[in-house]
Design an enzyme around this catalytic site. Structure first.
Site, mmCIF file in Angstrom:
data_model
loop_
_atom_site.group_PDB
_atom_site.id
_atom_site.type_symbol
_atom_site.label_atom_id
_atom_site.label_comp_id
_atom_site.label_asym_id
_atom_site.label_seq_id
_atom_site.Cartn_x
_atom_site.Cartn_y
_atom_site.Cartn_z
ATOM 1 N N GLU A 1 0.977 -1.244 -0.223
ATOM 2 C CA GLU A 1 0.213 -0.101 0.309
ATOM 3 C C GLU A 1 0.859 1.000 -0.020
ATOM 4 O O GLU A 1 1.688 1.609 0.591
ATOM 5 C CB GLU A 1 -0.673 -0.238 1.229
ATOM 6 N N GLU B 1 -4.724 -6.764 2.443
ATOM 7 C CA GLU B 1 -2.992 -7.405 3.226
ATOM 8 C C GLU B 1 -3.378 -8.885 2.662
ATOM 9 O O GLU B 1 -2.495 -9.569 2.040
ATOM 10 C CB GLU B 1 -3.389 -7.394 4.724
ATOM 11 N N GLN C 1 2.009 -2.108 5.518
ATOM 12 C CA GLN C 1 2.185 -0.261 6.435
ATOM 13 C C GLN C 1 2.304 -0.611 7.305
ATOM 14 O O GLN C 1 4.187 0.270 7.427
ATOM 15 C CB GLN C 1 1.246 -0.135 5.777
ATOM 16 N N PHE C 2 2.245 -0.941 8.220
ATOM 17 C CA PHE C 2 2.232 -0.911 9.662
ATOM 18 C C PHE C 2 2.346 -2.500 9.722
ATOM 19 O O PHE C 2 1.803 -3.005 9.458
ATOM 20 C CB PHE C 2 1.849 -0.890 10.481
ATOM 21 N N ASP D 1 1.595 -4.242 12.044
ATOM 22 C CA ASP D 1 0.533 -4.653 12.765
ATOM 23 C C ASP D 1 -0.589 -5.423 11.538
ATOM 24 O O ASP D 1 -1.351 -5.856 12.319
ATOM 25 C CB ASP D 1 -0.201 -3.156 13.488
ATOM 26 N N PHE D 2 -0.847 -4.942 10.280
ATOM 27 C CA PHE D 2 -1.615 -5.742 9.871
ATOM 28 C C PHE D 2 -1.272 -7.021 8.441
ATOM 29 O O PHE D 2 -2.205 -7.360 8.537
ATOM 30 C CB PHE D 2 -1.909 -4.417 8.710
ATOM 31 N N ILE D 3 0.161 -7.102 9.669
ATOM 32 C CA ILE D 3 0.405 -8.746 8.793
ATOM 33 C C ILE D 3 -1.358 -9.746 9.416
ATOM 34 O O ILE D 3 -1.729 -10.574 8.747
ATOM 35 C CB ILE D 3 1.800 -9.536 9.233
ATOM 36 N N HIS E 1 -0.263 0.197 16.238
ATOM 37 C CA HIS E 1 1.063 0.283 15.785
ATOM 38 C C HIS E 1 2.184 0.443 16.334
ATOM 39 O O HIS E 1 3.058 1.069 16.271
ATOM 40 C CB HIS E 1 1.455 1.783 14.806
HETATM 41 C C1 LIG Z 1 -6.290 -3.116 7.413
HETATM 42 C C2 LIG Z 1 -5.585 -1.921 7.317
HETATM 43 N N1 LIG Z 1 -4.488 -1.327 6.685
HETATM 44 C C3 LIG Z 1 -4.001 -0.352 6.065
HETATM 45 C C4 LIG Z 1 -3.637 0.105 6.972
HETATM 46 C C5 LIG Z 1 -2.751 1.719 7.410
HETATM 47 N N2 LIG Z 1 -4.199 2.818 6.760
HETATM 48 C C6 LIG Z 1 -4.920 3.691 7.567
HETATM 49 S S1 LIG Z 1 -5.265 4.668 7.192
HETATM 50 C C7 LIG Z 1 -5.399 4.451 5.299
HETATM 51 C C8 LIG Z 1 -6.037 4.801 4.645
HETATM 52 C C9 LIG Z 1 -6.990 5.180 4.670
HETATM 53 O O1 LIG Z 1 -7.921 5.600 3.143
HETATM 54 P P1 LIG Z 1 -9.699 5.358 3.547
HETATM 55 O O2 LIG Z 1 -10.348 4.275 3.613
HETATM 56 O O3 LIG Z 1 -10.106 5.732 1.611
HETATM 57 O O4 LIG Z 1 -10.289 6.246 4.040
HETATM 58 P P2 LIG Z 1 -9.544 8.337 4.459
HETATM 59 O O5 LIG Z 1 -8.096 8.521 4.856
HETATM 60 O O6 LIG Z 1 -9.403 8.392 3.085
HETATM 61 O O7 LIG Z 1 -10.783 8.776 5.206
HETATM 62 C C10 LIG Z 1 -4.246 3.203 5.366
HETATM 63 C C11 LIG Z 1 -3.763 2.696 4.007
HETATM 64 C C12 LIG Z 1 -4.820 0.006 8.253
HETATM 65 N N3 LIG Z 1 -5.452 1.330 8.740
HETATM 66 N N4 LIG Z 1 -5.929 -0.837 7.961
#
Ligand SMILES: Cc1ncc(C[n+]2csc(CCOP(=O)(O)OP(=O)(O)O)c2C)c(N)n1
Ligand SMILES: Cc1ncc(C[n+]2csc(CCOP(=O)(O)OP(=O)(O)O)c2C)c(N)n1
Ligand SMILES: [Mg+2]
Ligand SMILES: [Mg+2]
Lengths: 325, 344, 325, 344
Positions: A30, A61, A83-84, A86-88, A128
């Site tokens: 990501e 993931e 990305q972190f 933790d998400f594994i 995180h």
């Molecule tokens: C399962 C998971 N994978 C990766 C992340 C890392 N992460 C946090 S916010 C984000 C982007 C979120 O995008 P969106 O759902 O469109 O919400 P927005 O930030 O646009 O409000 C990511 C990839 C996460 N929190 N959870």
């Protein structure tokens, strides 16, 4: 030797060099492409290698680990970023049931590297700050490495990419920009499975890894003032681990602390402590002491986080206890 | 996909049965949200906020309007994402608690254990903050709706999900289960153009995010997320439908993330034109203009409202700043019931 | 006392009695309703309680655990079945990150029970033989129980349903219909966190749980012929575990084997062995010996599975080694 | 949803460019599949099979026809579920290997480590068996398609998924990712009425399973899974589309599981009428009738074919029975590269 290189830059260089060396290597995750990764670990890679080899994915993931694994079966050498780290957990099934079992069950090579930022100390809160190693210890088939230095980060990542089996490469985010050292300009790897003795000593061994190496160093410095000579064994690889290096050190010092940042109960330290207690029984002059975080999710607020995670003082206290035993 | 109005277009205003009082209350929450966020930014710049901040600038309209469609007295529950500050304010969260959370204070709702707006109890507060793993709250909200039905409480569960979060397996399983069970659940999918740096086009090849409803056999539609009235009306209809046994709705609100993913992100990857285009569609400006044009409020009313908010937030900031940090000796408590930690 | 009751029937009865007792209790899972569960553990429940309280779901483990958790926050007492416990890996994220953290992070009670068939010995192959306990040991917030008898299965399940925190209730499928005993006709629980001494002895302690209790018994029988008196401590609860019972036994025997069915490395046994080695250091006359499965996914073919899993002979050999130490 | 033909309906036969030789080859694989499965059942009753058996009776048509649409020489890869025995036979799996797997023999493709048709290497064999966790193979197949594209091999990945398996988050994430990437992938969704005891209506509220394609923005359609020609033609078009850059297809084949979930399940939960109705639609009977009616084969041809199959299977069973069980001393080997176990 190159200029002073951060832990983060060492990881970035390892990816670039491996992708230069071997066109089967690609990066998937990501925001790893256009953005260069949430921590900028892959900054510039998409410009160098194009979007075909630096793939921005949906927030999926399971798909990241699954697709990387499928590609690996076909002969590719994917690096999958969480990305972190933790998400594994979201792809836990895929990683332990599919990826990790390919060779044992089916004789298939599935050489993926899963990497991402782990660890606490930066007030990232419970989701995180994870140290994930113990979650995978009882599900055979995955190698696990956790470098503590820029040199090791680069060398272990290159070794992981070249390894014929899946490797979980854990990066400590606290170290990303906080440590730096000059690195060799020529290609090198750090073999998976070999510990490094960070400091030689005779009175007490601290077996540790990741950012806790620095906590051990701080404690050792202070103990030195008391005339205590501490040996620090940085495991670097959790699976497979360097049992010989551990036992050699313990045979010399007869006293050992196993230190890790993850919660104490069920941490990887339990495995090492149990091994030491069994195999070095005759050498031990005191019980094997374990130090880990409190058995709670990592709390966010700085005073709580500090109280939850291991620190120098806990190590020193444990060392004194062992030395007085 | 519904066509978005060109900037500046005048539409006839449908007010969906809202009273003037309610419309002014919505206006209050809109300004409160934006102002509170500005306070958080200010505190962040003073290094008094621990961790990152995630702005909802430009998205306050859908946050507030959607949450306003619920009936909290009946037990309805809203589940915000990190950018739905407006939603929990509507549900009753106090600014001082939000500030304490951001400042990691010991008397914050999570006592310093969790970040920002990750807090709330569905049965007690009418809202429940997310955990960081995107998508996970959708099955949880299905369970909340299920419990409500079992307990014959006739409540509705309203969940937010991002364009990014909608790519998770958790989202899918939760939506599918809720739809099979015809649970009283409404899901607002905030398509704000990006998930971190990833544009919606790289998130899915679906024609619209509302098309995902087809996979679940639930109601789906796409609306202008920066039009407060449309969001309120659409979500309200979905809530009524849910409450009367009509099952799940997936409502895609088209909006835009006017700031980077978090404070450190200058969103260099977003085309300038897009930001300009969406600036002209600011939901608060539009909403207030509509109220003025309908003769329901004057500029002076909004000024007075802003004064009131300023006073409220001054007091809240003050109280939050004076709040103590957590006691480190308590870090190990309250994992399981029985040690009395949470009863203190 | 009731008639001879199997381990499986004990579980079924516990569910029925708890659902009779408390209308907040309900069952949710795949094929648990109309079919009565893949192993018929919930046979007849849908007739008795209706489809509102015995919910057949799509094949969606994340949704099952997530929905159960959401309902629990609202005051319900869900029992979530995994058709095989192996599939909890698919909902790993939900369980460790959401369910388990509710109380510590937010002060919310999330009292769900996750239950399902675990364990090997039935040639179920790598994905239907899992012993999952160690996967959850380092992620605080979940209680874990693993009954070895029909009595404990019923009593622990009732305790789990009444517990105010989430509990992973692990059932050994090999035991389902192979063991039976008369059960009390009155309501009872087995408190979570208390071990049971299955056999008293003086020369050697075996700390174990689940189906391995029977392997320990077999070994103990044979060792008895050699005049060796073995004490068997059946932990029953893995988290929280009965440290006192373990230490008391070891204080008496001075020799201990920790035996479990999961792979050795990173198994829950490492935690117990490490604790014993630390806290019973002065009592031990020999190293703490661990016995677990080979560090591989459970292979399917009977000769391989038998070789991979612990058995009587491995326990006897370890015991002799310790006694000769 | 496409209307299924009433039993006995005569349809004009469209043969999709298949030669007579190919049509007879398909007929061979259909009978081979059914006959091999009958052998497995017989061995199971003799307690020579270890573990359960999962019948594909009544579903052989779609298994064989879909797999026949691939070009294995080009590197195409098919991923069967537990009931897609026919698919791997088409891809080149040998009956003796299937039997050795079922009998847990030491010289089975997985050397006794994994069950039934859970075997195969995508790059070497043209097929890859699933792991038990339903849905997981969809992301894996996306990765195989991705690798094929990176390696410029122009291959197509064909995955099967069940009506039940399609409720998993893994299915969703894999489909969505593959669709965003426009990967050369075809997914055949076998709607055989049930997932274990759970009817499709409890699996999803979607109008059809093909409607799930809308969530991914990929091609979707529903077809008669018991009509060999239709399955072949539809999958073939999807394969061609995939190969020429047209992206992902999700093809729902309507069929029926004529036996219980596994051998121990008498499927008491299935209405008798349904079973009768679908008996009349047996895909093999229908296909062979069509060949006869088109004058492409006679009853005698099929008899001869069956003789050949019987001889082949006699030999295969014999060889499998004579195969050794695994050596227990090897149970710990081959987890990681380097111990030489898999090179032996
Ligand atoms: C399962 C998971 N994978 C990766 C992340 C890392 N992460 C946090 S916010 C984000 C982007 C979120 O995008 P969106 O759902 O469109 O919400 P927005 O930030 O646009 O409000 C990511 C990839 C996460 N929190 N959870
Ligand atoms: C993730 C997961 N959950 C549960 C199971 C247990 N299980 C095995 S087969 C099956 C039913 C599958 O139904 P379907 O996908 O429709 O395929 P079919 O058996 O009808 O061919 C279930 C629930 C599993 N294998 N994987
Ligand atoms: Mg977004
Ligand atoms: Mg099915």
């Amino acid at each position: 030797m190159t200029a002073e290189t951060t832990y983060l830059e060492a990881i970035r260089q390892a990816m670039i060099e491996e992708m230069d060396r071997d066109e089967r290597v690609f990066l998937i995750g990501e925001d790893v492409g256009t953005y260069g990764g949430a921590f900028k670990t892959s900054a510039g890679l998409i410009d160098r290698f194009g979007p075909e080899r630096v793939i921005d994915t949906p927030i999926s993931e399971i798909a990241i680990i699954g697709a990387a694994s499928g590609a690996a079966l076909m002969g590719m050498r994917p690096i999958a970023e969480m990305q972190f780290i933790d998400f594994i957990t979201c792809a836990y099934d895929m990683l332990v049931n599919f990826t990790a079992t390919n060779r044992y069950l089916y004789g298939r090579a599935c050489p993926i590297v899963v990497r991402g930022p782990a660890g606490g100390g930066v007030h990232g809160g419970p989701f995180h700050s994870l140290n994930p190693e113990a979650m995978f210890l009882n599900r055979p088939g995955l190698k696990i490495v956790y470098p503590a230095t820029a040199y090791d980060a680069k060398g272990l990542l290159k070794a992981a990419v070249r390894d014929d089996d899946p490797v979980l490469f854990i990066e400590h985010k606290f170290l990303y920009r906080r440590i730096r050292e000059p690195l060799p300009s020529e290609d090198y790897i750090v073999p998976i499975g070999q510990a490094a003795v960070r400091r030689r000593g005779t009175d007490l061994t601290i077996v540790t890894w990741g950012a806790m190496v620095y906590v051990a160093e701080e404690a050792a410095d202070e103990l030195k003032n008391d005339g205590v000579s501490v040996e620090i064994v940085d495991l670097r690889s959790i699976i497979p681990f360097d049992e010989q290096a551990i036992l050699e050190s313990v045979a010399k010092t007869s006293r050992v602390i196993v230190l890790h940042e993850a919660p104490l109960t069920g941490g990887a330290g339990a495995e090492f402590a149990a091994r030491i207690a069994e195999k070095a029984f005759d050498y031990l002059d005191a019980p094997v002491k374990r130090i880990g975080a409190l058995d709670v999710p990592t709390p966010y607020s700085p005073p709580l986080e500090a109280a939850a995670l291991p620190d120098k003082n806990k190590v020193i206290a444990a060392a004194r206890e062992l030395l007085a035993f | 996909m519904n066509q978005l109005p060109a900037p500046g277009t005048r539409l006839p205003v449908e007010t969906h049965g809202l009273t003037r009082e309610q419309m002014l209350e919505i206006a209050y929450y809109l300004r409160l949200t934006r102002s509170l966020e500005e306070r958080v930014v200010a505190l962040f710049r003073q290094a008094k906020v621990i961790g990152g901040i995630y702005r909802s600038l430009g998205q306050e309209g859908e946050s507030v309007a959607a949450a306003y469609a619920l009936d909290y007295a009946r037990g309805d529950v809203v589940q915000p994402l990190i950018r739905n500050l407006g939603a929990i304010l509507v549900a009753g969260a106090r600014p001082v608690d939000v500030l304490r959370q951001y400042m990691a204070k010991g008397n914050s709702p999570t006592r310093g254990r969790e970040l920002n707006i990750h807090f709330g109890h569905p049965a007690r507060d009418g809202f429940i903050g997310q955990i960081s793993m995107l998508g996970d709250m959708i099955p949880v909200m299905a369970g909340i709706a299920l419990a409500g039905r079992m307990q014959k409480r006739n409540l509705v569960a309203l969940a937010f999900i991002g364009d990014g979060g909608s790519s998770t397996g958790a989202f899918y399983e939760g939506m599918n289960f809720a739809s099979v069970q015809k649970l009283p659940m409404v899901v607002v999918l905030e398509n704000n153009g990006y998930a971190y740096s990833t544009p919606s086009t790289k998130q899915t090849a679906a024609r619209t995010f509302a098309d995902k409803a087809q996979a679940f056999g639930c109601h789906g539609e796409t609306i202008d997320g920066n039009d407060v009235f449309t969001v309120y009306g659409t979500v309200r209809r979905a809530v009524d439908r849910a409450r009367s046994g009509g099952g799940v709705s997936l409502i895609e609100v088209k909006t835009f993330r006017m700031k980077g993913h978090a404070e450190h992100d200058n969103q260099a990857y977003v085309p300038k034109e897009l930001i300009e285009e969406w600036s002209a569609r600011d939901p608060i400006v539009r909403y207030e203009q509509a109220l003025v044009e309908m003769g329901l409020a004057t500029a002076a009313d909004f000024d007075a409202m802003q004064q009131r908010i300023r006073r409220e937030l001054d007091a809240a900031v003050d109280e939050a700043e004076r709040s103590p940090m957590p006691d480190p000796r308590e870090a190990g408590l309250g994992l399981f019931a029985g040690d009395g930690y949470w009863e203190r």
